[in-house]
Design a protein around this motif. Structure first.
Motif, PDB file in Angstrom:
ATOM      1  N   ASN A  58       0.935  -1.426   0.093  1.00  0.00           N
ATOM      2  CA  ASN A  58       0.042   0.052  -0.102  1.00  0.00           C
ATOM      3  C   ASN A  58       0.808   1.263   0.067  1.00  0.00           C
ATOM      4  N   ASP A  59       0.561   2.273   0.367  1.00  0.00           N
ATOM      5  CA  ASP A  59       1.146   3.624   0.436  1.00  0.00           C
ATOM      6  C   ASP A  59       1.544   3.988  -0.862  1.00  0.00           C
ATOM      7  N   GLY A  60       0.671   3.698  -1.986  1.00  0.00           N
ATOM      8  CA  GLY A  60       1.033   4.265  -3.313  1.00  0.00           C
ATOM      9  C   GLY A  60       2.085   3.726  -3.980  1.00  0.00           C
ATOM     10  N   ILE A  61       2.838   2.639  -3.455  1.00  0.00           N
ATOM     11  CA  ILE A  61       4.153   2.048  -4.143  1.00  0.00           C
ATOM     12  C   ILE A  61       3.811   1.147  -5.237  1.00  0.00           C
ATOM     13  N   LEU A  62       4.214   1.635  -6.473  1.00  0.00           N
ATOM     14  CA  LEU A  62       4.138   0.644  -7.692  1.00  0.00           C
ATOM     15  C   LEU A  62       5.131  -0.214  -7.783  1.00  0.00           C
ATOM     16  N   VAL A  63       4.521  -1.498  -8.152  1.00  0.00           N
ATOM     17  CA  VAL A  63       5.594  -2.457  -8.658  1.00  0.00           C
ATOM     18  C   VAL A  63       5.628  -2.573 -10.239  1.00  0.00           C
ATOM     19  N   TYR A  64       6.970  -2.550 -10.489  1.00  0.00           N
ATOM     20  CA  TYR A  64       7.247  -2.872 -11.994  1.00  0.00           C
ATOM     21  C   TYR A  64       7.683  -4.464 -12.048  1.00  0.00           C
TER      22      TYR A  64
END
Length: 161
Positions: A58-64
């Motif tokens: 969560n916390d707006g972390i994007l996963v590439y």
């Protein structure tokens, strides 16, 4: 007379073995061709697997996320929280199917096996779910119904301003 009988017997013996031998060769050719098309929806063998890799950060972390096998490059996907990448396939005849991924999330880089046929044989039958969280990667054991932590990393909480 015995030479003619021996030749005749050998000929008929070889001729009778030809049909089963051709059948085995055709089966092996079809099995190898099935491995080449392992990501298609129209396969001739049962046992289709679906791998789903979730962004559980969560916390707006994007996963590439970029996943591949020896024969298939699934491309890079950008996953927001609760989004997932999924693909379906059949294990190859020899049980050596392997998919791995590279992940980049908030300056943390990891490369890992996401599916290996020999490892998953007793852990997932049809649905192989993975959840990438801030402290590591979790793999769902479909047979026993629990999440198993198999990967470790630390992604710090993003500061709020």
């Amino acid at each position: 007379m015995s030479l003619v009988y021996s030749y005749s017997y050998s000929y008929y013996y070889l001729k009778s073995m030809l049909k089963p031998l051709v059948t085995i060769i055709v089966f092996l050719m079809v099995a190898c061709a099935q491995d080449i098309y392992s990501l298609s929806d129209n396969t001739i063998f049962d046992g289709k697997k679906t791998v789903r890799v979730y962004n559980g950060m969560n916390d707006g972390i994007l996963v590439y996320l970029h996943c591949r096998s020896k024969d298939n490059d699934l491309g890079q996907h950008v996953l927001a929280f609760a989004e997932f990448q999924k693909w379906s396939f059949n294990d190859n005849l020899f049980g050596t199917t392997l998919f791995w991924c590279t992940m980049n999330a908030s300056n943390v880089h990891a490369s890992f096996e996401v599916y290996r046929a020999k490892t998953e044989e007793y852990k997932c039958d049809t649905q192989c779910d993975r959840n990438l969280k801030k402290d590591g990667g979790y793999f769902f054991n479909q047979f026993y119904g629990y999440w198993e932590k198999r990967l470790s990393w630390h992604i710090p909480k993003t500061p709020s301003f």
